[in-house]
Design an enzyme around this catalytic site. Sequence first.
Site, short mmCIF file in Angstrom:
data_model
loop_
_atom_site.label_atom_id
_atom_site.label_comp_id
_atom_site.label_asym_id
_atom_site.label_seq_id
_atom_site.Cartn_x
_atom_site.Cartn_y
_atom_site.Cartn_z
N HIS A 19 86.90 12.36 43.23
CA HIS A 19 85.43 12.32 43.29
C HIS A 19 84.77 13.43 42.49
O HIS A 19 83.86 13.18 41.72
CB HIS A 19 84.95 12.39 44.75
CG HIS A 19 85.40 11.24 45.59
ND1 HIS A 19 86.56 11.28 46.33
CD2 HIS A 19 84.86 10.01 45.77
CE1 HIS A 19 86.72 10.12 46.95
NE2 HIS A 19 85.71 9.34 46.63
N GLU A 89 88.12 18.12 48.57
CA GLU A 89 88.65 18.21 47.21
C GLU A 89 88.58 19.63 46.67
O GLU A 89 89.49 20.09 45.96
CB GLU A 89 87.94 17.19 46.31
CG GLU A 89 88.22 15.76 46.79
CD GLU A 89 87.76 14.65 45.86
OE1 GLU A 89 88.10 13.49 46.13
OE2 GLU A 89 87.06 14.95 44.85
N ARG A 177 61.55 11.83 62.62
CA ARG A 177 60.50 11.19 61.82
C ARG A 177 60.54 9.71 62.14
O ARG A 177 61.62 9.14 62.31
CB ARG A 177 60.75 11.36 60.32
CG ARG A 177 60.58 12.76 59.80
CD ARG A 177 60.71 12.81 58.27
NE ARG A 177 60.43 14.13 57.77
CZ ARG A 177 61.35 15.07 57.56
NH1 ARG A 177 62.62 14.83 57.82
NH2 ARG A 177 61.00 16.26 57.10
N ARG A 231 57.66 21.33 60.49
CA ARG A 231 57.35 20.11 61.25
C ARG A 231 56.31 20.36 62.33
O ARG A 231 55.70 19.42 62.82
CB ARG A 231 58.64 19.56 61.84
CG ARG A 231 59.68 19.16 60.79
CD ARG A 231 59.19 17.96 59.99
NE ARG A 231 58.91 16.85 60.88
CZ ARG A 231 59.86 16.10 61.46
NH1 ARG A 231 61.14 16.31 61.18
NH2 ARG A 231 59.54 15.13 62.29
N1 URA Z 1 65.71 18.89 54.36
C1 URA Z 1 65.81 18.22 55.52
O1 URA Z 1 66.89 17.74 55.89
N2 URA Z 1 64.68 18.06 56.27
C2 URA Z 1 63.48 18.54 55.90
O2 URA Z 1 62.50 18.36 56.60
C3 URA Z 1 63.41 19.24 54.67
C4 URA Z 1 64.54 19.40 53.93
#
Ligand code: URA
Length: 283
Positions: A19, A89, A177, A231
């Site tokens: 890979h 790897e 989300r 968030r």
């Molecule tokens: N990376 C993530 O996994 N989540 C985010 O909200 C921002 C960057």
Amino acid sequence: MTGQTSSARAPTVEGKMYHIMLGPGDIPPYVLLPGDPGRIEQIMETWDEASEVAFHREYRSARGVYRGAEIAAVSTGIGGSSTAIAIEELARIGVHTMIRVGTTGAIQEDVKVGSLIIASAAVRYDGASHEYAPPEYPASASPEVVLALVEAARRLGVDYHVGVVASTATFHLGQSRPGYRGYEWSKSRERIEDLRRMGVLSFEMEAATLFTLAGLYGLRAGCVCAVIANRITDEFVPGAGVREAIMVANEAVRILQEADRGKAGMTHSITDLAEAVRRLYGD
Ligand code: URA
């Protein structure tokens, strides 16, 4: 058919790992791991010497020199599955020290966009690590690497936090989300608040896999992430803090190499690292 055939159990192509398309000696054993192949160029621009080595699927690699330290970077792609392949790897070609340089979404209000998170450990919602060890097995960063990252961040004067991150298998429901058309279920809705109350600093997607595999294989691993989202305040600034995260990881490699050079044949220890840091910076 192209290339030489190899065993299906341990696939290689003309002596290169199937890979990452790298073989023993192609890169130095101290490797930065961004997720994004596009970030390899940004990392190369911060080195004194740099050349691209391979680019196959999501795995783009480069090697170079940063302030006297031999260094490499290999992109992992997004998530635990592709990261596990990279680690498997890289370990086989002799890499022993890996520092993820990524981005993350904070879930604590005081962790500002543009600051850095140095992960001490990761909650294993990554999926991939559960194919390697039971959920009770810890995903911990190597103390030496955490120490080197902290020292690097301090010396570069950047804003950083140290603590636990949560690595998820998905960017959307795994990080609370909503999915397409607002789809969610109780577990995805509640995760962010549960983790916030536990003091977890942020969401990202690769650290738990890296830390678990490194722990199992006796490799050194760390993670520094740029906070590009918060968030709680609902801010999102792509690219915020990324250059700082790269510079901290570069500098941490220099610190670790200095420590390693000083201890010829001795086992890795935090005392050796602290000595090396003092020698480098004259504290
Ligand atoms: N990376 C993530 O996994 N989540 C985010 O909200 C921002 C960057």
